[in-house]
Scaffold this motif. Structure first.
Motif, PDB file in Angstrom:
ATOM      1  N   GLN A   4       0.848  -1.193   0.000  1.00 26.76           N
ATOM      2  CA  GLN A   4       0.000   0.000   0.000  1.00 26.76           C
ATOM      3  C   GLN A   4       0.882   1.241   0.000  1.00 26.76           C
ATOM      4  N   ALA A   5       0.943   1.906  -1.163  1.00 29.97           N
ATOM      5  CA  ALA A   5       1.747   3.119  -1.296  1.00 29.97           C
ATOM      6  C   ALA A   5       0.910   4.344  -0.957  1.00 29.97           C
ATOM      7  N   SER A   6       1.548   5.312  -0.339  1.00 26.57           N
ATOM      8  CA  SER A   6       0.860   6.556   0.025  1.00 26.57           C
ATOM      9  C   SER A   6       1.863   7.687   0.102  1.00 26.57           C
ATOM     10  N   CYS A  21       5.356   2.928   1.816  1.00 30.32           N
ATOM     11  CA  CYS A  21       4.788   1.709   1.236  1.00 30.32           C
ATOM     12  C   CYS A  21       4.734   0.670   2.344  1.00 30.32           C
ATOM     13  N   ALA A  22       3.531   0.371   2.783  1.00 25.01           N
ATOM     14  CA  ALA A  22       3.326  -0.597   3.858  1.00 25.01           C
ATOM     15  C   ALA A  22       3.000  -1.953   3.265  1.00 25.01           C
ATOM     16  N   TYR A  94       5.535   3.793  -7.825  1.00 22.01           N
ATOM     17  CA  TYR A  94       5.133   2.458  -7.407  1.00 22.01           C
ATOM     18  C   TYR A  94       6.210   1.849  -6.509  1.00 22.01           C
ATOM     19  N   CYS A  95       5.792   1.154  -5.477  1.00 20.95           N
ATOM     20  CA  CYS A  95       6.735   0.348  -4.720  1.00 20.95           C
ATOM     21  C   CYS A  95       6.622  -1.098  -5.193  1.00 20.95           C
ATOM     22  N   GLN A 116      -0.068  -0.125  -5.621  1.00 23.32           N
ATOM     23  CA  GLN A 116      -1.049   0.405  -6.562  1.00 23.32           C
ATOM     24  C   GLN A 116      -0.614   1.715  -7.199  1.00 23.32           C
ATOM     25  N   GLY A 117       0.441   2.330  -6.715  1.00 20.70           N
ATOM     26  CA  GLY A 117       0.895   3.594  -7.283  1.00 20.70           C
ATOM     27  C   GLY A 117       0.327   4.800  -6.564  1.00 20.70           C
TER      28      GLY A 117
END
Length: 124
Positions: A4-6, A21-22, A94-95, A116-117
């Protein structure tokens, strides 16, 4: 497995953003982690990567001295601190997680899982 990227957003040139990125559903410390970016009409490119233990890293020439990658294996999270941002840094970031490769593979196909970017937009 989920990445989960943020942390993306709109920032003026010269500004900073910190991406996170978790990861969940995997043994995070077993994976090399990378940050890629893709601008419209361009191929996805490796921006930075960090080794499983966090002691080694890679930066694309275009971001050296401005971006810093780090990871917290206890939190299963990888970060990308982006400073002195330029309009040409605008892209979806993106990770990605790589289990098998040695070093820091630049090919998209070498990575096993993707986030997800998150959009980063740098205005001039």
């Amino acid at each position: 497995v989920q990445l989960q990227a943020s942390g993306g957003g709109l920032v003026q040139a010269g500004g900073s953003l910190r991406l996170s990125c978790a990861a969940s559903g995997l043994t995070f410390s077993w994976y090399t982690m990378g940050w890629f970016r893709q601008a419209p009409g361009e191929e996805r490119e490796l921006v930075s990567a960090i080794s499983r233990g966090g002691t080694n890293n890679y930066y694309a020439d275009s971001v050296k001295g401005r971006f810093t990658i780090s990871r917290d294996n206890a939190k299963s999270t990888v970060y990308l601190q982006m400073d002195s941002l330029k309009p040409e840094d605008t892209a979806v970031y993106y990770c990605a997680a790589d289990y098998r490769s040695a070093g820091f593979p630049a090919r998209v196909g070498e990575y096993d899982f993707w986030g997800q970017g998150t959009q980063v937009t740098v205005s001039s």
